[in-house]
Structures are given as structure tokens and as C-alpha cells.
Design a protein around this motif. Structure first.
Motif, PDB file in Angstrom:
ATOM      1  N   VAL A  33       0.861  -1.179   0.000  1.00 59.68           N
ATOM      2  CA  VAL A  33       0.000   0.000   0.000  1.00 59.68           C
ATOM      3  C   VAL A  33       0.896   1.226   0.000  1.00 59.68           C
ATOM      4  CG1 VAL A  33      -1.627   1.380   1.353  1.00 59.68           C
ATOM      5  CG2 VAL A  33      -1.976  -1.077   1.151  1.00 59.68           C
ATOM      6  N   LYS A  34       0.616   2.157  -0.875  1.00 57.64           N
ATOM      7  CA  LYS A  34       1.368   3.406  -0.937  1.00 57.64           C
ATOM      8  C   LYS A  34       0.388   4.551  -0.677  1.00 57.64           C
ATOM      9  CE  LYS A  34       5.300   1.507  -2.193  1.00 57.64           C
ATOM     10  NZ  LYS A  34       6.481   1.514  -1.308  1.00 57.64           N
ATOM     11  N   SER A  35       0.356   5.028   0.552  1.00 60.77           N
ATOM     12  CA  SER A  35      -0.586   6.092   0.873  1.00 60.77           C
ATOM     13  C   SER A  35      -0.072   6.907   2.052  1.00 60.77           C
ATOM     14  CB  SER A  35      -1.961   5.518   1.206  1.00 60.77           C
ATOM     15  OG  SER A  35      -1.925   4.766   2.397  1.00 60.77           O
ATOM     16  N   GLN A  36      -0.477   8.132   2.082  1.00 67.10           N
ATOM     17  CA  GLN A  36      -0.189   9.012   3.200  1.00 67.10           C
ATOM     18  C   GLN A  36      -1.512   9.524   3.754  1.00 67.10           C
ATOM     19  OE1 GLN A  36       2.448  12.052   1.769  1.00 67.10           O
ATOM     20  NE2 GLN A  36       4.278  10.783   2.052  1.00 67.10           N
ATOM     21  N   ILE A  37      -1.587   9.598   5.077  1.00 68.47           N
ATOM     22  CA  ILE A  37      -2.822  10.021   5.718  1.00 68.47           C
ATOM     23  C   ILE A  37      -2.626  11.390   6.354  1.00 68.47           C
ATOM     24  CG2 ILE A  37      -4.403   9.564   7.629  1.00 68.47           C
ATOM     25  CD1 ILE A  37      -4.117   6.633   7.115  1.00 68.47           C
ATOM     26  N   SER A  38      -3.568  12.260   6.096  1.00 72.25           N
ATOM     27  CA  SER A  38      -3.601  13.577   6.734  1.00 72.25           C
ATOM     28  C   SER A  38      -4.850  13.639   7.599  1.00 72.25           C
ATOM     29  CB  SER A  38      -3.624  14.680   5.669  1.00 72.25           C
ATOM     30  OG  SER A  38      -3.736  15.955   6.281  1.00 72.25           O
ATOM     31  N   VAL A  39      -4.659  13.858   8.885  1.00 71.06           N
ATOM     32  CA  VAL A  39      -5.777  13.835   9.830  1.00 71.06           C
ATOM     33  C   VAL A  39      -6.356  15.234  10.015  1.00 71.06           C
ATOM     34  CG1 VAL A  39      -6.457  13.362  12.207  1.00 71.06           C
ATOM     35  CG2 VAL A  39      -4.865  11.832  11.048  1.00 71.06           C
ATOM     36  N   SER A  40      -7.669  15.342   9.851  1.00 68.93           N
ATOM     37  CA  SER A  40      -8.381  16.596  10.106  1.00 68.93           C
ATOM     38  C   SER A  40      -9.178  16.422  11.396  1.00 68.93           C
ATOM     39  CB  SER A  40      -9.311  16.933   8.938  1.00 68.93           C
ATOM     40  OG  SER A  40     -10.109  18.058   9.234  1.00 68.93           O
TER      41      SER A  40
END
Length: 431
Positions: free
Chosen positions: A68-75
Motif C-alpha cells: 500500500v502506498k498512501s499518506q494520511i492527513s488527519v483533520s
């Protein structure tokens, strides 16, 4: 005559609902929001945030494995918005449920007298009264304590804290540390004695090593002062970050002071039927002390309601299951009736099952330990860390409460795949 219930948390909400089902006239009075601390400030908020932290933890693991290639940005403000939206929906459902059995709900702050309750300028007579006013966070007296947040403030935080100082060493402190460290905060936990001192030492080690390794734990440490974005330790050291108190709870028993008998810890004194020192007044839930758990409050509320309606019953507090909601759930239960006997213990890693497969290669599928009385063929204690431990331990605690012998477990058929390690131990090693 009318039955009045004050407080709509788990005890009051279920108690009033039970009374309504039994055909009684009921008025439920709530000062703030229906469903109490659990939905609005406590358990359900923690569960909602834990769901997100588990997702982030899984995403991190899948990225490390490379498929899996993903980045998470938390709001965080969006998280708060959706939790609040869900709470409003559930409040409506809880109100509809109570009204469906003919109950009347009044929102306002109640005051109690000999035979009536005053709310919103109106005096209401009652035949039976149930006090289910719950509890609130305890804030220790230290300089600047007004800057400290509690569980009541989780949904009032504007942005994800960059640094967070959690004061307290119990279950709530651990759950908050897990959530906010996974979301990206730098977290310190400051425990006046030991961190998680009441749980099995092997499971404390596992939690520290595999679940919250990034959290800085300060044991045998106290604070002397709080600031808006700092805490000062008793040794004079300063730690940057928002102070957050997870230092226990105190009962909302002020309404009953001078009206019924109060225990030395300010909880309302009740007997085994949830009756107070007055024959027509009952109390249930956190305001009575004891187990500060939603399922127990529900049981107590229902028990009180049935007794108020003339159906005598009481609760057994033996083998109450508990859980720490983490990225990998930790659940535990003990049969307090088994005493002064020689026991045997079996410990082994949890077996891969639902949500455990991708933890095998990193060796953190979980841990299980069962202590049992081999002579009398009974379970004494269970500790389990696994994604299914919540349902596993709840099921096993029921068998413990009905005093089921270990032989009965051979009739249980699990759904595959299952990470019910406790059951596998019982079925495959001893029977």
C-alpha cells in the motif's frame, strides 16, 4: 403514581425504559444530553477515535510491507464534526426509544424534596424515585489546574495537539495515549504511582512494547503546576504540551446530600436491591460507586427499575469483564469466587484470526493467559490481547458467572477464522 428518574445515562435511560415496559408512569429528567457521559463525553467518543487510530495503525503497517502506498492527513476538526453529528442522531434514537414505552422526558436541572421533584419551576410528585446522576472527572488541586482538559473537553479541542501531557496512570490515560499518539501527537503520560498498576504485568509489558511504544511514560511522578501549554513536574522539570487530566471520577451526589445516606467517598449508599436509606428512593450507576462501567450501570438501572415495580431482583458482580480500547484490544476478567486454591496458568501468543493476519510477520498478534483451578475444573482469570478479545472475554465471563465447568467448552463451535485464543487453549489442551 409517577416514577421519576433523574439522569439519562446508561443507568437512568435503561431504568426508565424498563419501568415503561413494565407499564409504569415514568418521567425521565435530564440536565444536559440524553445518554449521559457514555455517548456524549466518554465511551462512545473513545470508541469513535479508536476506530480512526486502528485504521491509521493498519495503514502504517501496510505501507511498511510495501503493498500500500498512501499518506494520511488527519483533520481533527472534521473528526469532531462527524462524531458530534453521530451523537445528535443517537440522542434522537434514545429519546424515541424511551418515549415509545410512554415515558415523558423533561430537560432541566432537578431538585429533590420529600415527595416531589422540582424542575424548570414545576413541582412533580413521585411514588418512587431513581437517582442515576452519574459521575464527573476528578481534577486534582494544583496551581493552574483550570488549564487542564478532561474527557469532557475531547470534542472541544480545535486542532490535534502537537504535544499532550496526560496526568494519570489508569485505563483512560492509556486509551487516550494510544489514540493521540497514533493520530500524531507527542504524548507523555505522568503517573503518580505505576502506570496500569492494576493489570497483569505481562500485559503491561506487551502494551508498552507493541501498542504504545512511542508514548513516554513517567512513573512515580507528580505535577506541581499546569499552564495553558505546559506542566511542571514536582522536581521542577517542565514539559511542553496541553495538560489533560485522567485522574479518576467523582460522583454527582450533591442532589442527594441530606436526603439519603451517603458513603464516606460521597457515593450514594444502596443495598443489594439498589434501594437507598429511603424506602421509595433508589440509585444506580456511577453515582453509587463500585464498577464504573456502562454495562454494569445498565444492569443496575434495570435492577432498580424492576425492584421499584415490585419484581424483586439483585445483581451478581462476580466475573465482570473489562477492556482497554487500544489498536489491539486488551480484555480481562476474574472469577472472584475462586479463592485460596492452587491454580495453573497457561500463556501463549494469540493465534492469527480476524484482523491479525498482517501482524504475524511482526510478532504482535497479541497475548493470552488463562489461570484455572484444575482440581475443580473452573476458570479463575483470563487476560487477552487480540482483535476479538472483547467478544471472546465477554462470552467466557458469562460461562464463569454461571459456574460452567471447563468440560462445557467442548460443545462450543467457533466461526473460522477465529482469534479466540482463550477458547482454543481450553478446548485443545485440557479437555
Amino acid at each position: 403514581m409517577t416514577n421519576i428518574v433523574i439522569g439519562s445515562g446508561p443507568a437512568g435511560r435503561l431504568g426508565s425504559y424498563e419501568l415503561g415496559k413494565l407499564g409504569k408512569d415514568v418521567i425521565l429528567i435530564e440536565k444536559n444530553h440524553i445518554a449521559g457521559t457514555c455517548l456524549n463525553e466518554g465511551c462512545m467518543v473513545i470508541c469513535a477515535l479508536s476506530d480512526i487510530s486502528k485504521f491509521i495503525d493498519s495503514n502504517r503497517r501496510f505501507n511498511e510491507f510495501g503493498f500500500v502506498k498512501s499518506q494520511i492527513s488527519v483533520s481533527y476538526d472534521k473528526i469532531v464534526e462527524k462524531i458530534t453529528e453521530t451523537q445528535e442522531f443517537l440522542r434522537k434514537l434514545n429519546q424515541i426509544e424511551n418515549e415509545s414505552v410512554g415515558n415523558k422526558i423533561i430537560y432541566g436541572e432537578a431538585k429533590i424534596n420529600e415527595n416531589n421533584v422540582e424542575v424548570n419551576g414545576e413541582s412533580l410528585e413521585y411514588d418512587k424515585l431513581l437517582l442515576a446522576t452519574g459521575a464527573r472527572p476528578h481534577i486534582p488541586y494544583v496551581k493552574g489546574s483550570k488549564y487542564g482538559l478532561t474527557n469532557k473537553d475531547i470534542l472541544k479541542i480545535d486542532n490535534l495537539p502537537e504535544k499532550l501531557n496526560i496526568v494519570g496512570g489508569g485505563i483512560i490515560a492509556c486509551e487516550l495515549a494510544n489514540i493521540f499518539s497514533t493520530l500524531g501527537s507527542e504524548v507523555n503520560v505522568i503517573a503518580r504511582s505505576e502506570f496500569l498498576k492494576e493489570i497483569d504485568p505481562d500485559f503491561k509489558k506487551y502494551i508498552l512494547k507493541y501498542i504504545i511504544p512511542q508514548v513516554n511514560i513517567l512513573e512515580h511522578t507528580d505535577i506541581s503546576e499546569c499552564g495553558k501549554n505546559k506542566v511542571v513536574l514536582s522536581n521542577g522539570d517542565e514539559l511542553e504540551g496541553i495538560p489533560f487530566f485522567a485522574t479518576g471520577r467523582i460522583p454527582n451526589s450533591e442532589i442527594a446530600q441530606g436526603f439519603v445516606d451517603i458513603n464516606p467517598d460521597n457515593t450514594i449508599k444502596v443495598d443489594e436491591f439498589m434501594k437507598t436509606s429511603r424506602d421509595n428512593v433508589y440509585a444506580a450507576g456511577d453515582v453509587t460507586g463500585g464498577w464504573q462501567l456502562t454495562p454494569v450501570a445498565r444492569m443496575e438501572g434495570i435492577c432498580a427499575a424492576r425492584n421499584m415495580a415490585g419484581y424483586l431482583n439483585k445483581i451478581s458482580y462476580n466475573s465482570i469483564p473489562q477492556c482497554i480500547s487500544l489498536n489491539n484490544e486488551y480484555s480481562f476478567v476474574e472469577n472472584e469466587k475462586i479463592k485460596d486454591v492452587k491454580t495453573e496458568t497457561i500463556t501463549l501468543p494469540s493465534i492469527a484470526g480476524p484482523n491479525s493476519f498482517w501482524k504475524i510477520l511482526t510478532g504482535d498478534t497479541g497475548l493470552a493467559k488463562i489461570e484455572f483451578d484444575s482440581e475443580n475444573n473452573k476458570i479463575k482469570k483470563i487476560n487477552s490481547i487480540s482483535p476479538s478479545s472483547v467478544s471472546d472475554v465477554a462470552y467466557l465471563s458469562y460461562l464463569m458467572r454461571i459456574d460452567s465447568p471447563l468440560d462445557e467448552y467442548s460443545n462450543f463451535l467457533e466461526i473460522h477464522p477465529s482469534s479466540d485464543t482463550n477458547y482454543k487453549i481450553i478446548k485443545n489442551l485440557w479437555l
